[in-house]
Scaffold this active site. Structure first.
Site, PDB file in Angstrom:
ATOM      1  N   HIS A 267       1.101  -1.434   0.254  1.00  0.00           N
ATOM      2  CA  HIS A 267      -0.166  -0.458  -0.025  1.00  0.00           C
ATOM      3  C   HIS A 267       0.605   0.963   0.041  1.00  0.00           C
ATOM      4  CE1 HIS A 267      -3.585   1.835   0.306  1.00  0.00           C
ATOM      5  NE2 HIS A 267      -3.274   2.158   2.252  1.00  0.00           N
ATOM      6  N   HIS A 306      -2.259  -2.139  -9.840  1.00  0.00           N
ATOM      7  CA  HIS A 306      -3.291  -1.796  -8.517  1.00  0.00           C
ATOM      8  C   HIS A 306      -4.565  -2.165  -9.081  1.00  0.00           C
ATOM      9  CE1 HIS A 306      -5.992   1.573  -6.740  1.00  0.00           C
ATOM     10  NE2 HIS A 306      -4.680   1.550  -6.225  1.00  0.00           N
ATOM     11  N   ASP A 362       2.533   5.840  -7.096  1.00  0.00           N
ATOM     12  CA  ASP A 362       4.222   5.182  -6.194  1.00  0.00           C
ATOM     13  C   ASP A 362       5.006   5.932  -6.984  1.00  0.00           C
ATOM     14  OD1 ASP A 362       3.207   5.339  -3.676  1.00  0.00           O
ATOM     15  OD2 ASP A 362       2.481   3.468  -3.338  1.00  0.00           O
TER      16      ASP A 362
HETATM   17  N1  CMC Z   1       5.037  -6.834 -10.459  1.00  0.00           N
HETATM   18  C1  CMC Z   1       4.719  -8.222 -10.776  1.00  0.00           C
HETATM   19  N2  CMC Z   1       3.617  -8.757 -10.864  1.00  0.00           N
HETATM   20  C2  CMC Z   1       2.593  -8.368 -10.231  1.00  0.00           C
HETATM   21  C3  CMC Z   1       2.992  -6.809 -10.236  1.00  0.00           C
HETATM   22  C4  CMC Z   1       3.941  -5.963 -10.155  1.00  0.00           C
HETATM   23  N3  CMC Z   1       4.243  -5.220  -8.989  1.00  0.00           N
HETATM   24  N4  CMC Z   1       1.172  -7.096  -9.467  1.00  0.00           N
HETATM   25  C5  CMC Z   1       0.487  -7.654 -10.099  1.00  0.00           C
HETATM   26  N5  CMC Z   1       1.545  -8.501 -10.402  1.00  0.00           N
HETATM   27  C6  CMC Z   1       1.042  -9.844 -11.001  1.00  0.00           C
HETATM   28  C7  CMC Z   1       0.654 -11.184 -10.217  1.00  0.00           C
HETATM   29  O1  CMC Z   1       2.192 -11.778  -9.587  1.00  0.00           O
HETATM   30  C8  CMC Z   1      -0.274 -11.540 -10.574  1.00  0.00           C
HETATM   31  O2  CMC Z   1       0.104 -12.813 -11.568  1.00  0.00           O
HETATM   32  P1  CMC Z   1       0.057 -14.006 -12.000  1.00  0.00           P
HETATM   33  O3  CMC Z   1      -1.824 -13.976 -12.357  1.00  0.00           O
HETATM   34  O4  CMC Z   1       0.896 -14.601 -12.808  1.00  0.00           O
HETATM   35  O5  CMC Z   1      -0.178 -15.033 -10.429  1.00  0.00           O
HETATM   36  C9  CMC Z   1      -1.425 -10.773 -11.535  1.00  0.00           C
HETATM   37  O6  CMC Z   1      -0.106  -9.547 -11.442  1.00  0.00           O
HETATM   38  C10 CMC Z   1      -2.348 -10.207 -10.208  1.00  0.00           C
HETATM   39  O7  CMC Z   1      -1.856  -9.588  -8.802  1.00  0.00           O
HETATM   40  P2  CMC Z   1      -2.711  -9.601  -7.796  1.00  0.00           P
HETATM   41  O8  CMC Z   1      -1.428  -9.787  -6.319  1.00  0.00           O
HETATM   42  O9  CMC Z   1      -3.679 -10.798  -7.646  1.00  0.00           O
HETATM   43  O10 CMC Z   1      -3.842  -8.303  -7.622  1.00  0.00           O
HETATM   44  P3  CMC Z   1      -3.552  -7.475  -6.903  1.00  0.00           P
HETATM   45  O11 CMC Z   1      -5.098  -6.478  -7.000  1.00  0.00           O
HETATM   46  O12 CMC Z   1      -4.088  -8.096  -5.759  1.00  0.00           O
HETATM   47  O13 CMC Z   1      -2.393  -6.622  -6.037  1.00  0.00           O
HETATM   48  C11 CMC Z   1      -1.171  -4.815  -5.312  1.00  0.00           C
HETATM   49  C12 CMC Z   1      -2.879  -5.147  -6.555  1.00  0.00           C
HETATM   50  C13 CMC Z   1      -0.972  -2.958  -6.306  1.00  0.00           C
HETATM   51  C14 CMC Z   1      -1.588  -4.791  -4.505  1.00  0.00           C
HETATM   52  C15 CMC Z   1       0.260  -4.929  -6.923  1.00  0.00           C
HETATM   53  O14 CMC Z   1      -0.383  -5.211  -8.176  1.00  0.00           O
HETATM   54  C16 CMC Z   1       1.433  -4.582  -6.418  1.00  0.00           C
HETATM   55  O15 CMC Z   1       1.559  -5.974  -4.733  1.00  0.00           O
HETATM   56  N6  CMC Z   1       2.179  -3.528  -6.640  1.00  0.00           N
HETATM   57  C17 CMC Z   1       3.049  -3.270  -6.164  1.00  0.00           C
HETATM   58  C18 CMC Z   1       3.075  -2.950  -5.219  1.00  0.00           C
HETATM   59  C19 CMC Z   1       2.850  -1.277  -4.905  1.00  0.00           C
HETATM   60  O16 CMC Z   1       3.165  -0.728  -5.616  1.00  0.00           O
HETATM   61  N7  CMC Z   1       1.849  -0.632  -4.027  1.00  0.00           N
HETATM   62  C20 CMC Z   1       0.997   0.279  -5.203  1.00  0.00           C
HETATM   63  C21 CMC Z   1      -0.376   0.579  -4.706  1.00  0.00           C
HETATM   64  S1  CMC Z   1      -0.491   1.878  -5.135  1.00  0.00           S
HETATM   65  C22 CMC Z   1      -0.922   3.289  -3.911  1.00  0.00           C
HETATM   66  C23 CMC Z   1      -1.438   2.394  -2.669  1.00  0.00           C
HETATM   67  O17 CMC Z   1      -2.862   2.970  -2.894  1.00  0.00           O
HETATM   68  O18 CMC Z   1      -1.265   2.376  -1.599  1.00  0.00           O
END
Ligand code: CMC
Length: 428
Positions: A267, A306, A362
């Site tokens: 986050h 996201h 971010d």
């Molecule tokens: N790098 C590589 N792969 C990713 C990333 C990433 N940053 N984010 C998602 N994926 C992949 C993930 O591995 C999954 O792949 P697969 O379907 O093969 O298993 C797919 O994309 C879907 O990911 P998810 O974890 O199911 O997606 P989510 O909606 O649960 O997670 C998130 C959203 C923001 C937690 C995630 O994208 C992430 O960890 N990003 C990096 C951390 C980040 O930048 N966070 C800040 C978010 S914006 C500011 C805020 O609102 O706080």
């Protein structure tokens, strides 16, 4: 006639009709679907609230497919260009843009409440020099609850508004104290003749000069960043804010809980993680190799992806533009070249394209913060300051919501069935 959804329960052959309201069915309505009257009825299972609306809210509109973000109907691009952080905070809390006199008194009330009780300072002095600023901030905001017991009267509108002034005002002061405490610098009292962000820079950076004058470009850039971070509907920390305060806990402990949720690297902690990642990559040449490791599942590309945006995060577009304005004053942050190369490669790579992973808020914000000489460990604190306006607005909205209930989800029990206790001496 209202829209309905017809469901056939193939276990019994029974049909039922559920009402559809604004593209949503009520999870409660599923309870009528049962095999016999003794059964509990169906529930919906939704880890991480992936497809669950937990409330109605008129504050922030987010269309992740189209990359749209609006506060109270106003596009984020217009607010970032024409408004100020405190005006936006007013909009979030009150629902409408203020008149001149409403804005003046709002700004006065918030700036007036930037001062901390002297004992708060003493409390913060107790932290070790290397305490993480978010740990200090979370604990200190929680401690404010003990200074303002009147805040427990959460049902009173005037009490709620007073806490809104205090929280938005004092958050910037606590944030700056976390920095000065770790550097062993004397605390700087607020200068309420400055803007909210100008005063924050004053409390951060003033040394021996009789009066601190912020650089107008940097002050404006920080104000824009604060506007962009002010609210983002039902994200993890806002959900924590609503969750905690749904038990009628006071807003200080609720904001402390929300800030704790923000602290995590998935986050608000992501801006700090992005900077660490860019430093680890170290040179543009090493970007392809890093992308390979991300694709192999070794780590995530921080600042990418996201839950809601499946398109470019509109905040990232504004931040990228702001970064260049800041670099004209501070000089270019060399890490920007690594960030641009990461973005370029990722946006062409099928792994990221097929998963709709784009830079989020971010990805570029840390580069601006670093150019402005904020230490990396304080980046998430810089997110928490403006988000306090959003948390407070969401709390106030929730408190007058006729549908408000204590947050209490259900579970699917997956543990052992009943079994008898085994005395210690008989256990193998
Ligand atoms: N790098 C590589 N792969 C990713 C990333 C990433 N940053 N984010 C998602 N994926 C992949 C993930 O591995 C999954 O792949 P697969 O379907 O093969 O298993 C797919 O994309 C879907 O990911 P998810 O974890 O199911 O997606 P989510 O909606 O649960 O997670 C998130 C959203 C923001 C937690 C995630 O994208 C992430 O960890 N990003 C990096 C951390 C980040 O930048 N966070 C800040 C978010 S914006 C500011 C805020 O609102 O706080």
């Amino acid at each position: 006639m209202s829209e309905t959804l017809e469901i056939t329960d193939n276990r019994t052959g029974n049909n039922c009709q559920l009402e559809i309201d604004q593209g949503t069915i009520r999870a409660r309505d599923l309870r009528q679907i049962k095999r016999d009257e003794h059964e509990f009825g169906l529930m919906s299972y939704d880890p991480g609230f992936d497809n669950t609306a937990s409330c109605r809210s008129a504050i922030t509109e987010l269309d992740g497919e189209r990359g749209i973000l609006r506060y109270r109907g106003y596009p984020i691009e217009q607010l970032a260009e024409q408004s100020t952080f405190l005006e936006v905070a007013y909009l979030l809390v009150h629902g409408e843009l203020p008149t001149k006199s409403q804005l003046n008194s709002w700004v006065h009330n918030i700036m007036y409440h930037t001062v901390l009780h002297e004992k708060t300072k003493k409390l913060m002095e107790g932290f070790h020099y290397d305490a993480h600023p978010m740990g200090m901030l979370i604990s200190t905001v929680a401690a404010l609850s003990t200074f303002y017991p009147d805040a427990r009267k959460v049902q009173e509108p005037e009490t709620r508004m007073l806490q809104a002034y205090r929280l938005i005002g004092k958050m910037s002061t606590i944030a700056s104290y976390t920095y000065r405490n770790s550097r062993g610098l004397p605390y700087v009292y607020p200068d309420i003749s400055l803007s909210y962000t100008g005063n924050f820079l004053n409390m951060m950076y003033r040394r021996v000069e009789p009066r601190y004058q912020p650089d107008p470009v940097l002050e404006h850039a920080l104000d824009v960043l604060f506007i962009l971070h002010a609210d983002h509907e039902q994200n993890c920390s806002t959900n924590a804010m609503r969750n905690i305060s749904s038990s009628m806990a006071d807003p200080y402990v609720s904001v402390a809980g929300a800030a704790a949720a923000l602290y995590g690297p998935l986050h608000g902690g992501a801006n700090e993680a992005v900077l660490r990642m860019l430093n680890e990559i170290d040179s543009v040449k090493r970007v392809p190799d890093y992308i390979k490791r991300v694709k192999a599942g070794e780590m995530r590309l921080m600042g990418f992806g996201h839950r809601v945006y499946k398109n470019y995060d509109p905040r990232a577009t504004i931040i990228k533009k702001t970064a260049h304005q800041v670099f004209e004053v501070t000089g270019k942050n060399p890490l920007i070249d690594i960030a641009l190369e990461l973005e370029r490669i990722a946006l062409e790579d099928d792994y990221f394209v097929s998963r709709k992973l784009y830079p989020n808020v971010d990805f570029y914000s840390g580069l601006i913060y670093e150019a402005m000489e904020f230490p990396t460990s304080i980046f998430t604190v810089l997110f928490a300051i403006p988000r306090t306006a959003g948390w407070v607005a969401q709390w106030i909205e929730q408190m007058v919501d006729p549908e408000l209930k204590i947050a209490r989800p259900r579970q699917i029990y997956s543990g052992p069935a009943k079994r008898d206790f085994i005395p210690l001496e008989k256990r193998s």
